[in-house]
Enzyme design. Structure first.
Site, PDB file in Angstrom:
ATOM      1  N   PRO A   1       0.838  -1.201   0.000  1.00  0.00           N
ATOM      2  CA  PRO A   1       0.000   0.000   0.000  1.00  0.00           C
ATOM      3  C   PRO A   1       0.873   1.251   0.000  1.00  0.00           C
ATOM      4  O   PRO A   1       1.963   1.252   0.578  1.00  0.00           O
ATOM      5  CB  PRO A   1      -0.814  -0.129   1.279  1.00  0.00           C
ATOM      6  CG  PRO A   1      -0.087  -1.096   2.132  1.00  0.00           C
ATOM      7  CD  PRO A   1       0.722  -1.966   1.231  1.00  0.00           C
ATOM      8  N   HIS A   2       0.403   2.272  -0.682  1.00  0.00           N
ATOM      9  CA  HIS A   2       1.181   3.513  -0.746  1.00  0.00           C
ATOM     10  C   HIS A   2       0.246   4.690  -0.969  1.00  0.00           C
ATOM     11  O   HIS A   2      -0.868   4.526  -1.464  1.00  0.00           O
ATOM     12  CB  HIS A   2       2.241   3.442  -1.851  1.00  0.00           C
ATOM     13  CG  HIS A   2       1.697   3.043  -3.174  1.00  0.00           C
ATOM     14  ND1 HIS A   2       1.439   1.726  -3.505  1.00  0.00           N
ATOM     15  CD2 HIS A   2       1.343   3.768  -4.259  1.00  0.00           C
ATOM     16  CE1 HIS A   2       0.969   1.662  -4.730  1.00  0.00           C
ATOM     17  NE2 HIS A   2       0.883   2.885  -5.208  1.00  0.00           N
ATOM     18  N   ALA A   3       0.711   5.861  -0.562  1.00  0.00           N
ATOM     19  CA  ALA A   3      -0.085   7.074  -0.704  1.00  0.00           C
ATOM     20  C   ALA A   3       0.831   8.282  -0.692  1.00  0.00           C
ATOM     21  O   ALA A   3       1.982   8.195  -0.264  1.00  0.00           O
ATOM     22  CB  ALA A   3      -1.104   7.161   0.430  1.00  0.00           C
TER      23      ALA A   3
END
Length: 154
Positions: free
Chosen positions: A65-67
């Protein structure tokens, strides 16, 4: 770029039980706040929003997951080892037990992509994943991630 520059030792944790993807994002948000002083609620919302674009479960029990966050001043890494694998809508439909999250500045551009490629390359190494799955101590997990990666570069 090396994993040791984006992943602090206190940003690595083993979780005994996680009941949902949303709960996992809350755990990541709390870890980001404790380790990097990023607002947990903002991290959680950004991870959920990004996940809405498409699952970040890349297969073989791994999720990335990344943001992007306006509050981030550089790329930050968070690693969770789940003792009980979690359904994550991964591409291979297998549950996830290794989670490496990245939080990057809004305008990170190439640095975010380089970090994502580095993490992906590291976790494609079967021997590294086997060692991560065989250990639960956060300090050992951090050492496996950072030393294995730097020794590959040498």
């Amino acid at each position: 770029m090396e994993l040791g520059t984006i992943l602090k030792a206190d940003a690595v944790k083993t979780i005994s039980s996680c009941t949902s993807k949303k709960r996992l994002f809350h755990d990541l948000g709390e870890l980001a706040e404790a380790s990097y002083d990023l607002p947990a609620s903002t991290v959680i919302d950004a991870l959920i929003e990004r996940e809405g674009l498409g699952p970040t479960g890349v297969g073989q029990g791994i999720a990335l997951p990344h943001a992007r966050l306006s509050q981030a001043t550089r790329v930050y890494g968070l690693f969770l080892r789940l003792e009980k694998p979690l359904q994550f809508d991964a591409v291979d439909r297998m549950p996830v037990d290794l989670v490496f999250a990245l939080i990057a500045p809004q305008n990170a551009g190439v640095d975010h992509l380089k970090a994502l490629a580095l993490v992906s390359r590291t976790l494609r190494n079967g021997s590294i994943c086997a060692k991560l799955r065989a250990n639960s101590d956060p300090a050992t997990l951090h050492t496996i991630l950072t030393e294995m990666q730097s020794s590959q570069a040498a």
